[in-house]
Design a protein around this motif. Structure first.
Motif, PDB file in Angstrom:
ATOM      1  N   GLY A 158       0.842  -1.188   0.000  1.00 17.37           N
ATOM      2  CA  GLY A 158       0.000   0.000   0.000  1.00 17.37           C
ATOM      3  C   GLY A 158       0.871   1.230   0.000  1.00 17.37           C
ATOM      4  N   LEU A 159       0.726   2.083   1.026  1.00 16.06           N
ATOM      5  CA  LEU A 159       1.564   3.272   1.151  1.00 16.06           C
ATOM      6  C   LEU A 159       2.891   2.988   1.847  1.00 16.06           C
ATOM      7  CD1 LEU A 159      -1.098   5.947   2.210  1.00 16.06           C
ATOM      8  CD2 LEU A 159      -0.053   5.646  -0.051  1.00 16.06           C
ATOM      9  N   MET A 160       3.018   1.824   2.459  1.00 13.42           N
ATOM     10  CA  MET A 160       4.190   1.524   3.276  1.00 13.42           C
ATOM     11  C   MET A 160       5.376   1.075   2.433  1.00 13.42           C
ATOM     12  SD  MET A 160       3.083  -0.203   6.890  1.00 13.42           S
ATOM     13  CE  MET A 160       2.380  -1.657   6.123  1.00 13.42           C
ATOM     14  N   GLU A 161       6.525   1.742   2.666  1.00 16.46           N
ATOM     15  CA  GLU A 161       7.791   1.284   2.104  1.00 16.46           C
ATOM     16  C   GLU A 161       8.415   0.287   3.080  1.00 16.46           C
ATOM     17  OE1 GLU A 161       8.966   2.232  -0.818  1.00 16.46           O
ATOM     18  OE2 GLU A 161       7.405   3.727  -1.212  1.00 16.46           O
ATOM     19  N   GLN A 162       9.151  -0.682   2.548  1.00 12.98           N
ATOM     20  CA  GLN A 162       9.813  -1.642   3.408  1.00 12.98           C
ATOM     21  C   GLN A 162      11.219  -1.933   2.890  1.00 12.98           C
ATOM     22  OE1 GLN A 162       7.743  -5.419   3.404  1.00 12.98           O
ATOM     23  NE2 GLN A 162       7.006  -5.124   1.315  1.00 12.98           N
ATOM     24  N   ASP A 209      12.838  -2.818   8.055  1.00 12.50           N
ATOM     25  CA  ASP A 209      12.372  -1.454   8.273  1.00 12.50           C
ATOM     26  C   ASP A 209      11.062  -1.198   7.535  1.00 12.50           C
ATOM     27  OD1 ASP A 209      14.845   0.120   9.562  1.00 12.50           O
ATOM     28  OD2 ASP A 209      15.605  -1.288   8.071  1.00 12.50           O
ATOM     29  N   LEU A 210      10.229  -0.385   8.146  1.00 13.81           N
ATOM     30  CA  LEU A 210       8.976   0.053   7.528  1.00 13.81           C
ATOM     31  C   LEU A 210       8.882   1.572   7.627  1.00 13.81           C
ATOM     32  CD1 LEU A 210       6.283  -2.453   8.889  1.00 13.81           C
ATOM     33  CD2 LEU A 210       7.132  -2.309   6.544  1.00 13.81           C
ATOM     34  N   PHE A 211       8.317   2.186   6.586  1.00  8.38           N
ATOM     35  CA  PHE A 211       8.069   3.624   6.617  1.00  8.38           C
ATOM     36  C   PHE A 211       6.646   3.887   6.134  1.00  8.38           C
ATOM     37  CE2 PHE A 211       7.920   7.805   4.570  1.00  8.38           C
ATOM     38  CZ  PHE A 211       8.307   8.606   5.633  1.00  8.38           C
ATOM     39  N   LEU A 212       5.864   4.588   6.971  1.00  8.19           N
ATOM     40  CA  LEU A 212       4.480   4.918   6.647  1.00  8.19           C
ATOM     41  C   LEU A 212       4.345   6.424   6.522  1.00  8.19           C
ATOM     42  CD1 LEU A 212       1.495   4.115   6.300  1.00  8.19           C
ATOM     43  CD2 LEU A 212       1.259   4.344   8.792  1.00  8.19           C
ATOM     44  N   PRO A 213       4.077   6.952   5.312  1.00  8.13           N
ATOM     45  CA  PRO A 213       3.871   8.397   5.161  1.00  8.13           C
ATOM     46  C   PRO A 213       2.654   8.857   5.954  1.00  8.13           C
ATOM     47  CG  PRO A 213       4.216   7.327   3.029  1.00  8.13           C
ATOM     48  CD  PRO A 213       3.996   6.233   4.028  1.00  8.13           C
ATOM     49  N   THR A 214       2.803  10.002   6.607  1.00  7.28           N
ATOM     50  CA  THR A 214       1.673  10.597   7.323  1.00  7.28           C
ATOM     51  C   THR A 214       1.291  11.942   6.729  1.00  7.28           C
ATOM     52  OG1 THR A 214       3.203  11.588   8.923  1.00  7.28           O
ATOM     53  CG2 THR A 214       2.257   9.431   9.477  1.00  7.28           C
ATOM     54  N   GLY A 215       2.018  12.391   5.717  1.00  7.92           N
ATOM     55  CA  GLY A 215       1.759  13.655   5.045  1.00  7.92           C
ATOM     56  C   GLY A 215       2.723  13.808   3.889  1.00  7.92           C
TER      57      GLY A 215
END
Length: 258
Positions: A158-162, A209-215
């Motif tokens: 989805g929006l999450m980078e890994q 690692d995971l990165f979830l955009p919040t904006g």
């Protein structure tokens, strides 16, 4: 890389970039900062943990071959090939203080943090897969460190980078004795044999690692790292009797990308 990698293991470069920049990351300068918390072993080989606030900095200037980050240290790319990269590398070795040692305090010496300098080589197979090595030397002592690594950026969820990275680290004899050796006074205080190891493997690590955009410019970065102490380091009485070969680190940070 390190005997105690800097306590800033919660993100990779690709995780700090917004989706629009990821599409052309080879030509985009990056400035990202953040802060978070990290739960980690008190020292490499410890069975006790501590939680610390940690900063995050990531500066990438690909047009100059320059990068500075709390994950990968300082790198200056002198090769800049389509796939091959290599150049100067600078890092930082955390030591251990009185609080880190816990019940071992006063029996095992504390270690001051030190800067390291050396070089790196990296091969980028494609935008998702790379592998490389870093060789560095303690600028204030005799310790030398070698690390091999391989990184993979799986498709987004989805929006999450890994991101997934595997690392293997080793030391020369001076570094191994500094961190895992026991001189007669310490051995007597602990009631264990003197331990003066030679060069060899120190630690194997798998990091996710995971990165979830919040904006548009912000996001949350989370990291889970499992390390396993190897070789002479694992055979040290510090690890065998007072520590653990298994090393778990968890991090969570808020990142702002300019």
């Amino acid at each position: 890389m390190s005997v105690a990698r800097p306590r800033l293991l919660f993100a990779l470069l690709c995780l700090s970039l917004p989706p629009c920049a990821l599409a052309d990351s080879d030509n985009v300068s990056t400035l990202a900062v953040g802060a978070g918390m990290q739960h980690m072993p008190g020292w490499v080989g410890a069975r006790t943990h501590r939680s610390d606030p940690v900063p995050f900095v990531d500066i990438e200037l690909p047009q100059y071959g320059f990068s500075l980050s709390t994950e990968d240290g300082l790198q200056y790319d002198l090769v800049r090939g389509a796939h091959l990269h290599g150049g100067l590398y600078g890092g930082f070795q955390w030591g251990r203080d009185h609080d880190d040692l816990g019940t071992l305090a006063g029996k095992v010496p504390t270690l001051a943090p030190r800067a390291t300098g050396g070089g790196f080589l990296e091969w980028d197979f494609d935008r998702q897969l790379d592998a490389g090595m870093r060789l560095s030397h303690d600028v204030n002592g005799a310790g030398a460190y070698l690390e091999f690594y391989a990184g993979w950026n799986p498709p987004r969820l989805g929006l999450m980078e890994q991101s997934l990275e595997l690392r293997w680290q080793s030391m020369n004899g001076a570094a191994m004795r500094r961190f895992f050796g026991l001189k007669p006074a310490s051995a007597q205080a602990l009631g264990v044999p003197v331990w003066q190891p030679g060069a060899g493997s120190e630690l194997a690590t798998l990091e996710y690692d995971l990165f979830l955009p919040t904006g548009k410019h912000t996001g949350l970065a989370a990291s889970l790292e499992y390390g396993y102490v190897l070789g002479h380091a694992a055979a040290s009485p510090l690890v065998r009797r007072y520590g653990s070969r298994s090393q778990l680190t968890e991090s969570l940070a808020f990142v702002y990308h300019f």
